[in-house]
Design a protein around this motif. Structure first.
Motif, mmCIF file in Angstrom:
data_model
loop_
_atom_site.group_PDB
_atom_site.id
_atom_site.type_symbol
_atom_site.label_atom_id
_atom_site.label_comp_id
_atom_site.label_asym_id
_atom_site.label_seq_id
_atom_site.Cartn_x
_atom_site.Cartn_y
_atom_site.Cartn_z
ATOM 1 N N GLY A 2 -8.524 -52.126 59.768
ATOM 2 C CA GLY A 2 -7.931 -51.585 60.975
ATOM 3 C C GLY A 2 -6.525 -52.095 61.216
ATOM 4 N N ALA A 54 -8.967 -44.779 65.993
ATOM 5 C CA ALA A 54 -10.347 -45.039 65.596
ATOM 6 C C ALA A 54 -11.111 -45.690 66.741
ATOM 7 C CB ALA A 54 -10.376 -45.948 64.373
ATOM 8 N N ALA A 55 -10.392 -46.453 67.579
ATOM 9 C CA ALA A 55 -11.032 -47.176 68.683
ATOM 10 C C ALA A 55 -9.962 -47.668 69.640
ATOM 11 C CB ALA A 55 -11.832 -48.363 68.152
ATOM 12 N N TYR A 88 -13.726 -51.477 72.587
ATOM 13 C CA TYR A 88 -14.074 -52.878 72.441
ATOM 14 C C TYR A 88 -13.344 -53.616 73.547
ATOM 15 C CZ TYR A 88 -15.913 -51.284 68.065
ATOM 16 O OH TYR A 88 -16.647 -50.597 67.120
ATOM 17 N N LEU A 116 -13.035 -57.440 63.914
ATOM 18 C CA LEU A 116 -12.934 -56.016 64.232
ATOM 19 C C LEU A 116 -11.950 -55.318 63.288
ATOM 20 C CD1 LEU A 116 -13.878 -53.840 66.280
ATOM 21 C CD2 LEU A 116 -11.852 -54.422 67.638
ATOM 22 N N LYS A 117 -10.812 -55.951 63.035
ATOM 23 C CA LYS A 117 -9.825 -55.372 62.115
ATOM 24 C C LYS A 117 -10.404 -55.208 60.716
ATOM 25 C CE LYS A 117 -5.451 -56.351 61.970
ATOM 26 N NZ LYS A 117 -4.093 -56.934 62.001
ATOM 27 N N GLU A 119 -13.643 -54.767 60.007
ATOM 28 C CA GLU A 119 -14.767 -53.833 60.007
ATOM 29 C C GLU A 119 -14.359 -52.379 60.225
ATOM 30 O OE1 GLU A 119 -17.555 -55.231 62.901
ATOM 31 O OE2 GLU A 119 -18.105 -56.986 61.700
ATOM 32 N N LEU A 120 -13.302 -52.142 60.983
ATOM 33 C CA LEU A 120 -12.891 -50.772 61.299
ATOM 34 C C LEU A 120 -11.753 -50.323 60.399
ATOM 35 C CD1 LEU A 120 -12.828 -50.683 65.210
ATOM 36 C CD2 LEU A 120 -14.593 -49.820 63.687
ATOM 37 N N ASP A 121 -11.734 -49.027 60.125
ATOM 38 C CA ASP A 121 -10.598 -48.414 59.435
ATOM 39 C C ASP A 121 -9.847 -47.580 60.458
ATOM 40 O OD1 ASP A 121 -10.975 -49.373 56.820
ATOM 41 O OD2 ASP A 121 -12.539 -47.878 56.464
ATOM 42 N N ILE A 124 -6.494 -49.151 65.909
ATOM 43 C CA ILE A 124 -7.189 -49.767 67.039
ATOM 44 C C ILE A 124 -6.117 -49.940 68.107
ATOM 45 C CG2 ILE A 124 -8.544 -51.725 67.842
ATOM 46 C CD1 ILE A 124 -9.160 -52.239 64.771
#
Length: 194
Positions: A2, A54-55, A88, A116-117, A119-121, A124
Motif C-alpha cells: 500500500g 483501496a482504503a 481503518y 497495513l501498508k 497487507e493492502l495494495d 490508503i
C-alpha cells in the motif's frame, strides 16, 4: 504494498482547521467561502481519487466527523463510494465506530500502519486526520501528499504540518489549476536513497 497518501484541503497559510465552519472555530468555513464555484470541479477530482483508493486511514475524530456528514445524509455515487470503502481508524479508545466498514487499529500506530501498508495494495488515503498525518510523516510512512490549496489566508488555526525531528524532502509530482482559483499539487516523498 500500500501507499499512504495524505489528501487534504489547505489554505494558503497552511490552515486545515474547521474548513466547513461547523466546529466552532471563529475563522472556520473558509472552504466554501474561498472555493465558491470551483467546488464543483474540486468534487470531480476528489471523486476520482475515491474511486482509485483501496482504503481510508483516519483518526477517531475524523471517523466521527465523516460519519456525521456522509453516512446518514449524503447520497449519490461519491457518497456511496466513501461509505463503502474499507476504513481503518487509529484509536486506543474507540469502541463503537461511527462510520461504516471500519476496522479499529488499537495497537502502536507505527506498527499498525506499517502492517497495513504491507497487507493492502493500492492507495490508503488519509483525510482530515492531521495529528495522525503528522505522526506518519515523522516516521516516514507517508508516500505522497495531495493538497488542494484554497485562495485564502486564514491567519490563525491548526496547520497541516507541525515540527519534525529532521527535514522531510518531497518532490513535486504534479500541479494544476482546478476551476478558476484552486491549485491541486501532488508531492512524492524523496527517499533516502534517491
Amino acid at each position: 504494498m500500500g501507499k499512504i497518501i495524505i489528501s487534504t484541503n489547505v489554505s494558503l497559510d497552511g490552515v486545515v482547521q474547521d474548513p466547513d465552519g461547523k466546529e466552532g472555530f471563529g475563522r472556520g468555513g473558509w472552504f466554501a467561502r474561498s472555493g465558491g464555484q470551483d467546488l464543483g470541479e474540486w468534487a470531480k477530482v476528489e471523486y476520482a481519487e475515491a474511486l482509485r483508493a483501496a482504503a481510508l486511514l483516519l483518526g477517531r475524530r475524523s471517523d466521527e466527523w465523516f460519519a456525521a456528514r456522509w453516512a446518514p445524509s449524503r447520497t449519490g455515487e461519491f457518497a456511496d463510494r466513501l461509505n463503502s470503502l474499507p476504513k481503518y481508524v487509529v484509536s486506543s479508545t474507540l469502541q463503537d465506530p461511527a462510520w461504516t466498514n471500519v476496522t479499529v487499529l488499537k495497537g502502536d500506530v507505527i506498527d499498525e500502519v506499517t502492517r497495513l501498508k504491507q497487507e493492502l495494495d493500492g492507495d490508503i488515503v488519509v483525510y482530515a486526520s492531521y495529528q495522525l498525518g503528522r505522526t506518519l510523516l515523522e516516521h516516514d510512512l507517508v508516500d505522497e501528499l495531495r493538497l488542494f490549496v484554497f485562495p485564502v489566508v486564514v491567519g490563525a488555526g491548526e496547520r497541516l504540518f507541525g515540527e519534525t525531528s529532521v527535514e522531510k524532502p518531497f518532490r513535486l509530482a504534479g500541479s494544476r489549476t482546478v476551476g478558476d482559483g484552486l491549485v491541486y499539487v501532488t508531492y512524492e516523498i524523496v527517499s533516502g536513497d534517491a
